[in-house]
Design a protein around this motif. Structure first.
Motif, PDB file in Angstrom:
ATOM      1  N   THR A   1       0.821  -1.198   0.000  1.00  0.00           N
ATOM      2  CA  THR A   1       0.000   0.000   0.000  1.00  0.00           C
ATOM      3  C   THR A   1       0.865   1.261   0.000  1.00  0.00           C
ATOM      4  OG1 THR A   1      -1.737  -1.163   1.207  1.00  0.00           O
ATOM      5  CG2 THR A   1      -1.816   1.242   1.249  1.00  0.00           C
ATOM      6  N   MET A   2       2.040   1.169   0.642  1.00  0.00           N
ATOM      7  CA  MET A   2       2.969   2.296   0.689  1.00  0.00           C
ATOM      8  C   MET A   2       3.734   2.469  -0.620  1.00  0.00           C
ATOM      9  SD  MET A   2       4.478   1.627   4.516  1.00  0.00           S
ATOM     10  CE  MET A   2       5.682   2.966   4.429  1.00  0.00           C
ATOM     11  N   GLY A   3       3.580   1.523  -1.548  1.00  0.00           N
ATOM     12  CA  GLY A   3       4.224   1.648  -2.850  1.00  0.00           C
ATOM     13  C   GLY A   3       5.420   0.752  -3.057  1.00  0.00           C
ATOM     14  N   TYR A   4       5.823   0.000  -2.042  1.00  0.00           N
ATOM     15  CA  TYR A   4       6.944  -0.925  -2.207  1.00  0.00           C
ATOM     16  C   TYR A   4       6.483  -2.148  -2.989  1.00  0.00           C
ATOM     17  CZ  TYR A   4       9.178   1.913   1.392  1.00  0.00           C
ATOM     18  OH  TYR A   4       9.704   2.950   2.110  1.00  0.00           O
ATOM     19  N   ARG A   5       7.399  -2.739  -3.747  1.00  0.00           N
ATOM     20  CA  ARG A   5       7.075  -3.929  -4.518  1.00  0.00           C
ATOM     21  C   ARG A   5       8.106  -5.008  -4.215  1.00  0.00           C
ATOM     22  NH1 ARG A   5       3.113  -1.865  -4.305  1.00  0.00           N
ATOM     23  NH2 ARG A   5       1.703  -1.094  -5.949  1.00  0.00           N
ATOM     24  N   MET A   6       7.631  -6.158  -3.766  1.00  0.00           N
ATOM     25  CA  MET A   6       8.514  -7.253  -3.388  1.00  0.00           C
ATOM     26  C   MET A   6       7.928  -8.577  -3.857  1.00  0.00           C
ATOM     27  SD  MET A   6       9.280  -6.020   0.524  1.00  0.00           S
ATOM     28  CE  MET A   6       7.543  -5.673   0.781  1.00  0.00           C
ATOM     29  N   THR A   7       8.799  -9.512  -4.160  1.00  0.00           N
ATOM     30  CA  THR A   7       8.382 -10.887  -4.391  1.00  0.00           C
ATOM     31  C   THR A   7       8.120 -11.539  -3.036  1.00  0.00           C
ATOM     32  OG1 THR A   7       9.714 -11.025  -6.399  1.00  0.00           O
ATOM     33  CG2 THR A   7       9.139 -13.107  -5.344  1.00  0.00           C
ATOM     34  N   LEU A   8       7.192 -12.481  -2.988  1.00  0.00           N
ATOM     35  CA  LEU A   8       6.875 -13.172  -1.748  1.00  0.00           C
ATOM     36  C   LEU A   8       7.460 -14.577  -1.759  1.00  0.00           C
ATOM     37  CD1 LEU A   8       3.128 -12.147  -1.323  1.00  0.00           C
ATOM     38  CD2 LEU A   8       5.193 -10.949  -0.564  1.00  0.00           C
ATOM     39  N   TYR A   9       7.931 -15.014  -0.612  1.00  0.00           N
ATOM     40  CA  TYR A   9       8.429 -16.379  -0.497  1.00  0.00           C
ATOM     41  C   TYR A   9       8.113 -16.897   0.899  1.00  0.00           C
ATOM     42  CZ  TYR A   9      12.315 -15.238   2.648  1.00  0.00           C
ATOM     43  OH  TYR A   9      13.062 -14.858   3.735  1.00  0.00           O
ATOM     44  N   SER A  10       8.119 -18.201   1.030  1.00  0.00           N
ATOM     45  CA  SER A  10       7.979 -18.838   2.335  1.00  0.00           C
ATOM     46  C   SER A  10       9.265 -19.584   2.656  1.00  0.00           C
ATOM     47  CB  SER A  10       6.809 -19.831   2.334  1.00  0.00           C
ATOM     48  OG  SER A  10       5.580 -19.170   2.138  1.00  0.00           O
ATOM     49  N   SER A  11       9.663 -19.528   3.903  1.00  0.00           N
ATOM     50  CA  SER A  11      10.793 -20.317   4.386  1.00  0.00           C
ATOM     51  C   SER A  11      10.397 -20.963   5.701  1.00  0.00           C
ATOM     52  CB  SER A  11      12.037 -19.451   4.587  1.00  0.00           C
ATOM     53  OG  SER A  11      12.696 -19.225   3.366  1.00  0.00           O
ATOM     54  N   SER A  12      11.208 -21.917   6.137  1.00  0.00           N
ATOM     55  CA  SER A  12      10.860 -22.618   7.368  1.00  0.00           C
ATOM     56  C   SER A  12      11.174 -21.800   8.613  1.00  0.00           C
ATOM     57  CB  SER A  12      11.607 -23.952   7.434  1.00  0.00           C
ATOM     58  OG  SER A  12      13.009 -23.729   7.522  1.00  0.00           O
ATOM     59  N   ASP A  13      12.309 -21.063   8.602  1.00  0.00           N
ATOM     60  CA  ASP A  13      12.875 -20.481   9.818  1.00  0.00           C
ATOM     61  C   ASP A  13      13.063 -21.578  10.868  1.00  0.00           C
ATOM     62  OD1 ASP A  13      13.910 -18.757  11.672  1.00  0.00           O
ATOM     63  OD2 ASP A  13      12.077 -17.612  12.005  1.00  0.00           O
ATOM     64  N   GLU A  14      13.507 -22.743  10.389  1.00  0.00           N
ATOM     65  CA  GLU A  14      13.646 -23.884  11.290  1.00  0.00           C
ATOM     66  C   GLU A  14      14.888 -23.740  12.158  1.00  0.00           C
ATOM     67  OE1 GLU A  14      16.154 -26.218  11.134  1.00  0.00           O
ATOM     68  OE2 GLU A  14      17.104 -25.567   9.289  1.00  0.00           O
ATOM     69  N   HIS A  15      14.802 -24.303  13.353  1.00  0.00           N
ATOM     70  CA  HIS A  15      15.924 -24.309  14.291  1.00  0.00           C
ATOM     71  C   HIS A  15      16.273 -25.723  14.722  1.00  0.00           C
ATOM     72  CE1 HIS A  15      14.882 -20.089  14.404  1.00  0.00           C
ATOM     73  NE2 HIS A  15      15.881 -19.816  15.219  1.00  0.00           N
ATOM     74  N   ASP A  16      15.799 -26.720  13.963  1.00  0.00           N
ATOM     75  CA  ASP A  16      15.977 -28.114  14.386  1.00  0.00           C
ATOM     76  C   ASP A  16      16.873 -28.914  13.446  1.00  0.00           C
ATOM     77  OD1 ASP A  16      14.360 -28.418  12.199  1.00  0.00           O
ATOM     78  OD2 ASP A  16      12.687 -29.347  13.277  1.00  0.00           O
ATOM     79  N   GLY A  17      17.581 -28.225  12.551  1.00  0.00           N
ATOM     80  CA  GLY A  17      18.506 -28.942  11.673  1.00  0.00           C
ATOM     81  C   GLY A  17      17.855 -29.659  10.521  1.00  0.00           C
ATOM     82  N   HIS A  18      16.607 -29.319  10.193  1.00  0.00           N
ATOM     83  CA  HIS A  18      15.913 -29.984   9.104  1.00  0.00           C
ATOM     84  C   HIS A  18      15.327 -28.951   8.138  1.00  0.00           C
ATOM     85  CE1 HIS A  18      15.988 -33.049  12.283  1.00  0.00           C
ATOM     86  NE2 HIS A  18      15.982 -33.927  11.299  1.00  0.00           N
ATOM     87  N   PRO A  19      16.156 -28.322   7.322  1.00  0.00           N
ATOM     88  CA  PRO A  19      15.669 -27.308   6.381  1.00  0.00           C
ATOM     89  C   PRO A  19      14.629 -27.884   5.417  1.00  0.00           C
ATOM     90  CG  PRO A  19      17.944 -27.929   5.905  1.00  0.00           C
ATOM     91  CD  PRO A  19      17.617 -28.530   7.227  1.00  0.00           C
ATOM     92  N   GLY A  20      13.634 -27.071   5.133  1.00  0.00           N
ATOM     93  CA  GLY A  20      12.574 -27.520   4.256  1.00  0.00           C
ATOM     94  C   GLY A  20      11.568 -28.433   4.912  1.00  0.00           C
ATOM     95  N   HIS A  21      11.708 -28.668   6.222  1.00  0.00           N
ATOM     96  CA  HIS A  21      10.831 -29.640   6.875  1.00  0.00           C
ATOM     97  C   HIS A  21      10.525 -29.216   8.303  1.00  0.00           C
ATOM     98  CE1 HIS A  21       9.539 -33.567   8.592  1.00  0.00           C
ATOM     99  NE2 HIS A  21       9.078 -33.744   7.375  1.00  0.00           N
ATOM    100  N   SER A  22      10.229 -27.937   8.487  1.00  0.00           N
ATOM    101  CA  SER A  22       9.958 -27.453   9.846  1.00  0.00           C
ATOM    102  C   SER A  22       8.488 -27.589  10.168  1.00  0.00           C
ATOM    103  CB  SER A  22      10.382 -25.987   9.975  1.00  0.00           C
ATOM    104  OG  SER A  22      10.037 -25.492  11.242  1.00  0.00           O
ATOM    105  N   LEU A  23       8.201 -27.904  11.429  1.00  0.00           N
ATOM    106  CA  LEU A  23       6.806 -27.908  11.865  1.00  0.00           C
ATOM    107  C   LEU A  23       6.223 -26.507  11.839  1.00  0.00           C
ATOM    108  CD1 LEU A  23       7.004 -30.368  14.881  1.00  0.00           C
ATOM    109  CD2 LEU A  23       6.145 -30.842  12.597  1.00  0.00           C
TER     110      LEU A  23
END
Length: 269
Positions: free
Chosen positions: A247-269
């Motif tokens: 709404t403020m005029g910024y344009r960004m691509t969106l992505y999702s990541s795990s932000d995992e802390h358990d040593g299992h990238p791509g597979h976080s609860l």
């Protein structure tokens, strides 16, 4: 949880299959587990009519942590899991600069492991580090080359303001020729709401819309925030969601990541 490391002559859940999909559209591979009776779905597979396509879908995780900061497991294991178990195409370990700074040698170690795990065209590893600041927002910083920004270490203790972060990225990219991204994440949480007026569009081109913390396209009180997010503000607060940035005029691509802390990238609860 580490069956894939057991060397007992069995496949331990890892198999390679050859297959062809001859109809265009979005397809899924379903695997029926005869032991657990569970059915597992693959990531969507996009098939187009063209014989040769310049575009393809790749999968990765840009926001992960290890035992070098406040996670668990080693960087070597994280990259192994990302490549061979989660079957990601790219991955970045982004441990917290505020913790790495107390053991600077850990950054040299992380840089070495990241470079060793990189296999162009098969599994791409990006150097990364998280700058964690509670006043104007968190940023996961990703770098294009084979170097991690280590001087100055991206820590709010050493670089307390967002402008300090932009200055450090400017200096690094000019001196190395590498490129950098600064990815805002969990923007609507009570502890550290995002202040979009401080962002630098030169580096802030992608925003983390979803993670283990929840969804951040809309603020907590918006009816379109279906999934919600943990740690909402006590008082309904507007202005920190990604939609507010749009709404403020910024344009960004969106992505999702795990932000995992358990040593299992791509597979976080």
């Amino acid at each position: 949880d580490i069956a894939y490391e057991i060397k007992d002559g069995k496949d331990n859940g890892i198999n390679v299959f050859d297959m062809n999909i001859e109809t265009p559209g979005i397809h899924y591979v379903l695997v029926n587990d005869s032991y657990t009776n569970n059915v597992y779905f693959s990531n969507p597979i996009f098939v187009k009519n063209e014989t040769i396509s310049e575009q393809s879908i790749v999968w990765g995780d840009f926001h992960t942590h290890t035992g070098l900061s406040d996670g668990s497991g080693t960087p070597e294991h994280s990259f192994y899991y990302a490549r061979y178990i989660a079957r990601l195409d790219f991955n970045a370990i982004t441990d917290h600069g505020e913790i790495l700074m107390w053991n600077p040698s850990s950054m040299n170690f992380l840089e070495e492991v990241t470079n060793n795990a990189n296999v162009p065209g098969e599994f791409v590893t990006f150097h990364g580090i998280e700058w964690t600041q509670v006043k104007t927002g968190h940023y996961t910083c990703i770098f294009s080359g084979d170097q991690l920004l280590k001087d100055p270490i991206l820590s709010y203790i050493l670089l307390p303001t967002t402008q300090d972060l932009w200055n450090a990225l400017d200096s690094f990219t000019v001196s190395t020729g590498d490129r950098a991204l600064a990815l805002p994440h969990h923007t609507t949480k009570k502890a550290y709401p995002q202040d979009w007026t401080y962002i630098n569009p030169k580096y802030v081109k992608i925003a983390e819309v979803s993670s283990v913390h929840g969804d951040f396209l809309f603020e907590h009180g918006n009816v379109l925030n279906y999934r919600g997010a943990i740690d909402p503000p006590t008082v309904h607060t507007r202005g920190s969601s990604i939609m507010d940035a749009f709404t403020m005029g910024y344009r960004m691509t969106l992505y999702s990541s795990s932000d995992e802390h358990d040593g299992h990238p791509g597979h976080s609860l």
